[in-house]
Enzyme design. Sequence first.
Site, short mmCIF file in Angstrom:
data_model
loop_
_atom_site.label_atom_id
_atom_site.label_comp_id
_atom_site.label_asym_id
_atom_site.label_seq_id
_atom_site.Cartn_x
_atom_site.Cartn_y
_atom_site.Cartn_z
CD GLU A 70 113.81 41.95 102.18
OE1 GLU A 70 113.34 40.89 102.65
OE2 GLU A 70 114.99 42.28 102.34
CG HIS A 139 123.89 41.59 97.29
ND1 HIS A 139 123.54 40.31 97.59
CD2 HIS A 139 123.62 42.31 98.40
CE1 HIS A 139 123.11 40.24 98.84
NE2 HIS A 139 123.14 41.44 99.36
#
Lengths: 333, 361, 321
Positions: A70, A139
């Site tokens: 990321e 999440h």
Amino acid sequence: MPVISYRKAINQALEQEMARDARVILMGIDVGGGAGGSGDVGSVGGVMGVTKGLYPKFGSDRVIDTPISESAIIGAAAGAAVTGMRPVAELMFVDFIGVCFDQIYNQAAKFRYMFGGKARTPLVIRTMGGAGMRAGAQHSQTLHPILTMVPGLKVVMPSSPYDAKGLLTRAIRDDDPVVFLESKSLYDVKGEVPEEAYEIPFGEANVLRDGRDATIVAFGAMVPRAVAAADLLAKEGVKVTVLDPRTTSPLDEEAILDSLDETGRLVVVDESPPRCSLAADIAALAVSQAFDALKAPVGLVTCPHTPVPFAPNLEDAYVPSVARIVEAVKKTL
Amino acid sequence: MLKAIRMPKWGLAMEEGTIVEWLRSVGDEVAEGDDLIDIETTKITNTLQATNAGRLVRIVAGDGEVMPVGALIGVLASEIADEAEVDAFIAASPVAVVEEEAEEEAAMAVQSLDIGKRINVATAGSGKPLVLLHGFSGDLNNWLFTIEGLKDAARVIAIDLPGHGASEKDVGDGSLAGLAADVAAALEELGVSDAVVAGHSLGGAVAMRLALDHPALVSKLALVCPAGLPGGFVSDDFLSGIVNAEKARDVKKALQLLVRDPDTVSRDMVDGVVKMLRLDGAQAALAVLRERMLAGGDFAALSLDALPPVTLIASRNDAIVGAPDVSALPPGWTVHWLDQAGHLPQLEAAGEVNALLRALL
Amino acid sequence: MQLNRDELKRAWRTMLTIRAFEERVEKEFADGTIPGFAHVYLGQEASGTGVCFDLTDDDQIGSTHRGHGHCIAKGCEVEGMFLEIMGKAGGICGGKGGSMHIADMDKGMLGANAIVGGSPPIAVGAALTQKLRRTGHVAVAFTGDGASNQGTTLEAMNMAVVLKVPMIFVFENNGYGEFTSAEYSVGAKSLSERAAAFGMPAASVDGGDFFAVHAGMREALEHVRDGNGPYALETRCSRFLGHFVGDPQKYRGSEELAAARTNDPVLRFRDRVSEAALLAIEELNAIETEVRARVDAAAAAARAAALPDLATLETDVYVKY
């Protein structure tokens, strides 16, 4: 007017902007559809299928599958943006912001100011947030408060297919870094969306219901819930205004204060823990700018100060519900 | 004989309406065409007129109630009826009549024509063609009540002018001749000729140009608050208000200039125009049209004497194009003055406008 | 790869400008005219000069907290730099960046970066732009032994290899990440070998020798410009001073400190070109006099310059908000 899903609306904005401007590229994990395997690339398109169909159309130079890195994804997108491209980087789940936040708030967001106004960073970070998928604590978060407090970023929370397309189009054409926070629970929601390209300006709230009894301000996935609450209240004769600021940065303070001036009662619905939330921020706005207009304490409907739980009943209790919104409005009356 | 008064369906999007006010009371004698109820939809507030004569014997849904389309909201009696009869009638009446409405809905079709550019058209009904041309920054939805009201008597064809609605945002040089040529091409594509053409505001001027340049297409003209007549003007407060609007509240301010009662401009009406203006190229196209209108030359070139029969529907309270100088118009024009509307009579005084248009069919 | 006289003069001028600039920074810092921190590049002049020597304004670099030398080598003007470092109006970033955030987009200088490991991902993006536009230009990330241990750097190396972008990772190994030695903190035997393990060619050169750096960079550029993906170049440097100006460097022994100065890239360059009679010592001296005069004048002007207008406090956050 065609009726399409929130997911398709985002896809359409990406496709139209890529066709319109060769500088627009997509990068992220599986945005193309899984490069390097023995099967077909492009058969998917991101884990939620949002970018499906774009790889076959625009190819590997413009729809770039990346490693799961990321920092490198966001940093490279920022670097490409500051050197003339208009990248749309996908961060998949906003929960992953922790592993690349430096590239967002220390790098991309600060280039322009640190460099005395000489940098332009037309970067869009698409990411999804919110509970409801039984995906557990890492999440399911929203995290827009963390992003909203960063000067140099713009933060968008689309709540409908129409808004998703127009706001993403605006984000891609914008010359500043934009974090585009999609709501996972809205991907399958359908609505009328013009075929043609259009922009929705940042910093202009959408008024979804008009009423003079109270004002509800809600963001992202909380907007449909606020509307449902307003409709229930209307049946009991309580008419409330529902405002969706659409962007948390810039924030349409004027619309909130104007409405508060009319209603004198404010409820903010925010899918995030209460401390330093948008709910707290808007309550502070009301108290500091419109104290005299307030006829009741500001109602804050937020999540508890906990991580997002996994068990379905716990998760359902975690997210602000229509019933809680109705109750909060009634408390202000 | 008892007759149901039901929540009307005004336009595709209408699902329910709010009863703002009953204009008649139980016991009143009502004539066909009398104003019965002010009903608010998300688009606009309009007045429901009686379709039968009779005595109002029951109000089923009172002021402030929100009722779905097709729902029974009142009962009319053509002869003396007792309470028990009315109760029985209400009990026997379906809660909402939607199936019939759904069929009617299917009768209205929206299609996209390719005349070298995309032109969006809605058609409903059959019979003599009635072509509807909206004004600056409007779209075919401006004719909502006209389409619904006249589709039983005509093949109603409402066109999104270039630069507007879902039509392509290419207005060329913005001339009336260019707009009229596009309308002509669309009508030819639809196989329409010899039509009654009603044009509102800028659409009125386009209708005149169409009649002059393509006479076979137009048998009669109905000009509703048209731009371009002697004695009138074009308000740049409105034009520039739209062209330069940045936010919904700017659009609302501009739209409020259109109507007599600013409260009739609903959030949905503003939303509709805002959504259109946001489309790529829409405001730029309107800017071209504005400049062309302000230059005035196209209006001056309209030979009023050469037009087919004209019915002019003008409003005494029109802030956008003003009141035309009737003495300067050719003899033979039929002129109707409206007192209760601003610049949007087809929405503000739909019943009156529909009746005038119906007479032309 | 013989350099002609003009090129040698250019290299000398760049190295000396860095030297004079940093010496003046040291002095100004002691005088209290420079707010905040200053990390000087003394001892590493040959590295930045050699790396940037064949780059154009269209090639881009990302830099570090110790970035003054990179700025100068990439073409930034010392006048604007001094103004910036002193937080003055007219600074290269309007006084909003400071020593650790000097950037000049027109020169392909994408910014000094106060986050160790901040630049490599950004440079991957710049290289991606070059690749997608097929410009033939490259991007360079300056990093050090410290940043070599950062996840961002490691992610960037892998990403650069995967995307096959025209990029060079320059590891200026000056032996210390702040106060901790690379001997201790870098687990791998060598930075270049670790870079090679990511799947790119890597070389290690004497960072005190301009000619070695330049030669290493030529090879790197050839590889990268041919579309072969990234390249890593370690330049082994000597940090004359501490982490920041005023660092007493108690963590380095006195012998080590004395030895650090023996590998002086400026003196080595002077000796080499004058001994080989490539440039006359008079020519070198003349350039030095000129460069020092310019640097001194720039510093003096910056000292006298006005502070930024308070009205600029809230400008330049967004292009349009």
